[in-house]
Design an enzyme around this catalytic site. Sequence first.
Site, mmCIF file in Angstrom:
data_model
loop_
_atom_site.group_PDB
_atom_site.id
_atom_site.type_symbol
_atom_site.label_atom_id
_atom_site.label_comp_id
_atom_site.label_asym_id
_atom_site.label_seq_id
_atom_site.Cartn_x
_atom_site.Cartn_y
_atom_site.Cartn_z
ATOM 1 N N ASP A 78 0.813 -1.212 0.000
ATOM 2 C CA ASP A 78 0.000 0.000 0.000
ATOM 3 C C ASP A 78 0.847 1.264 0.000
ATOM 4 O O ASP A 78 0.453 2.277 -0.579
ATOM 5 C CB ASP A 78 -0.934 -0.004 1.210
ATOM 6 C CG ASP A 78 -2.176 -0.832 0.961
ATOM 7 O OD1 ASP A 78 -2.127 -1.709 0.076
ATOM 8 O OD2 ASP A 78 -3.195 -0.615 1.641
ATOM 9 N N CYS A 119 1.390 -8.140 4.752
ATOM 10 C CA CYS A 119 0.872 -6.780 4.559
ATOM 11 C C CYS A 119 -0.621 -6.752 4.285
ATOM 12 O O CYS A 119 -1.269 -7.777 4.153
ATOM 13 C CB CYS A 119 1.667 -6.071 3.474
ATOM 14 S SG CYS A 119 3.374 -5.734 4.012
ATOM 15 N N ASP A 120 -1.092 -5.546 4.119
ATOM 16 C CA ASP A 120 -2.491 -5.150 4.258
ATOM 17 C C ASP A 120 -3.545 -6.112 3.732
ATOM 18 O O ASP A 120 -4.302 -6.696 4.492
ATOM 19 C CB ASP A 120 -2.689 -3.786 3.572
ATOM 20 C CG ASP A 120 -1.862 -2.704 4.236
ATOM 21 O OD1 ASP A 120 -0.764 -3.021 4.728
ATOM 22 O OD2 ASP A 120 -2.285 -1.556 4.261
ATOM 23 N N LYS A 121 -3.654 -6.267 2.412
ATOM 24 C CA LYS A 121 -4.765 -7.046 1.858
ATOM 25 C C LYS A 121 -4.433 -8.524 1.743
ATOM 26 O O LYS A 121 -5.326 -9.339 1.505
ATOM 27 C CB LYS A 121 -5.154 -6.514 0.457
ATOM 28 C CG LYS A 121 -5.384 -5.020 0.396
ATOM 29 C CD LYS A 121 -6.305 -4.534 1.498
ATOM 30 C CE LYS A 121 -6.226 -3.039 1.686
ATOM 31 N NZ LYS A 121 -4.924 -2.528 2.082
ATOM 32 N N CYS A 191 5.099 -2.270 8.145
ATOM 33 C CA CYS A 191 5.437 -0.947 8.678
ATOM 34 C C CYS A 191 5.138 -0.862 10.168
ATOM 35 O O CYS A 191 4.168 -1.430 10.667
ATOM 36 C CB CYS A 191 4.697 0.130 7.905
ATOM 37 S SG CYS A 191 5.206 0.226 6.173
ATOM 38 N N GLU A 441 -6.987 4.083 -0.460
ATOM 39 C CA GLU A 441 -6.606 4.707 0.798
ATOM 40 C C GLU A 441 -6.168 6.148 0.538
ATOM 41 O O GLU A 441 -5.634 6.458 -0.518
ATOM 42 C CB GLU A 441 -5.455 3.944 1.460
ATOM 43 C CG GLU A 441 -5.898 2.678 2.150
ATOM 44 C CD GLU A 441 -4.780 2.033 2.954
ATOM 45 O OE1 GLU A 441 -3.620 2.496 2.854
ATOM 46 O OE2 GLU A 441 -5.056 1.064 3.669
ATOM 47 N N SER A 467 -5.692 5.000 5.465
ATOM 48 C CA SER A 467 -4.640 4.118 5.940
ATOM 49 C C SER A 467 -4.672 4.052 7.456
ATOM 50 O O SER A 467 -5.081 4.997 8.132
ATOM 51 C CB SER A 467 -3.280 4.650 5.476
ATOM 52 O OG SER A 467 -2.234 4.013 6.161
#
Length: 552
Positions: A78, A119-121, A191, A441, A467
């Site tokens: 992202d 990570c995110d998704k 992150c 985002e 985010s």
Amino acid sequence: MRSDLMKEGATRAPHRSLLRALGLTDDEMKRPFVAVVCSASDYIPGHRHLKDIAEAVKAGIRNAGGVPFEFETIGVCDGLSMNHKGMKYSLCSRELIADSIEVMLTAHPLDAAVFIPNCDKIVPGMLLAACRMNLPSIFVSGGPMLPGEHNGVRFGLSEMFEAVGSHASGKIDADELLALEKSACPTCGSCSGMYTANSMNCLTEAIGMALPGNGSIPAVYSERIALAKRAGAQVMELYKQNLRPSDILTEQAFQNALRSEMALGCSTNSVLHLTAIAYEADVKLDIDTIDEMSRSTPQLCKLNPASQVFITDLNQVGGIPAVLKELARKDLVHLDIPTVCGTVRERIECAPDADGTVIRTVENPFRVDGGIAVLKGNICPDGAVVKQGAVVPEMMHHIGPARCFDCEEDASAAILGGEIKEGDVVVIRYEGPKGGPGMREMLAPTSALTGMGLGSSVALLTDGRFSGATQGAAMIGHVSPEAAVGGAIALIRDGDIVDVDITGRQLNVQVSDEELEKRRAEWKAPKQELSGYIKRYASLVTSGSRGAVFEK
């Protein structure tokens, strides 16, 4: 064994010959076959090291008598895709990841699975696939990166985005910006703050699909490799017990995850993903249930970007088991339900008590309600979400004139160009699941506002997403219904007075119902020129209030 579909009996001699081409022995042919689903990538910092995690997982599987087979999925960073067309493909990658795993594990029937996201998704995409396939499964993430440090102050990626606004407003020069750039992300890993990736890795642990430590052990610690080995061995125990995701991902487990989400002050994206995972698991979870959980759960942690406390600090004081243990003191956690390793009660027995600083006690929380709030009103009758635990006190209730933009780029240009003034309410629309498409985002505009010193005087609302790195100002996302389907956010005009009342959980525009209906009669959806996967996605995706899922 499910893998017998391709290896048992005389008719499967051709299949076995192909397996022997991989170097399998007669002994291995009789053992359970275990998928190792990894999202390693050379250019996602959170995934750069996942091949090492996968090797450790495979060692654990072999030690426990299984035969591992690794394959990889796609993954979108992202941070790298932020503030350009690439972000349209972030959320929609979640469904593509789930579908690709379904393809692989159906075409090649294996007996169990270990999922390695970070990570995110990718985390929710793999959880969707785990629900769908319902094989004995366990998750082990790559872990968070260490925070950066500059001039003796720790910081993360959110502050790096804010530095762009500080540079644009003349608060820092190019040399300072470069120094920050070189310090923000010092190691591999997700992150360092409680952004979406770490939120989802912590919640995967809280919901029971990963071992203790999954959400908080840093990526560069040897303990992370040991955790991966244990996960590989533990999936073999799950196989022997025939314990599947459907046994673990119950309504009570989702409630535990929601309680943890509120206590930790997670990213608002976690609302979107938990709703989607519950839908795939056939568990009832809607925006009203989330609101109920938010109102009755204290926020015990205030992690970066809301403070200078990082995931590494949470790890040092006991991580997610310690948070669950403290919530249990107020009877907010279901204890006698299964996880991939014992019950929740068994997990928290040896967890340390809340330290009172990183994890506050239930008697002295940061907030008496949760870190995420659900808002409703004439702008969002189907709901909107805000990370209230990261909002400065003076922005908990804000009334101001709307400044409307039909895409993120136009809003960002106006913010960096100094066109947004104190008191404004920035409205970014046509960025929802269908309208974006992809529900981008908005870290760049939100961080620019904060970096330019407007975080305590300007609100921002969107049918897109924010985010987990967002902090400071009142940033309300997931406004539903979205603009592209005629939601009220499409009808707001420059100068309309918008009332953002987070404390009262209301979001309204001070325009009469009659005037809104008149505007709706005149409204036309903008025409989109779409092709490829994003076109198919836009035609299938549902509302953000439902988790932006596809209909089953």
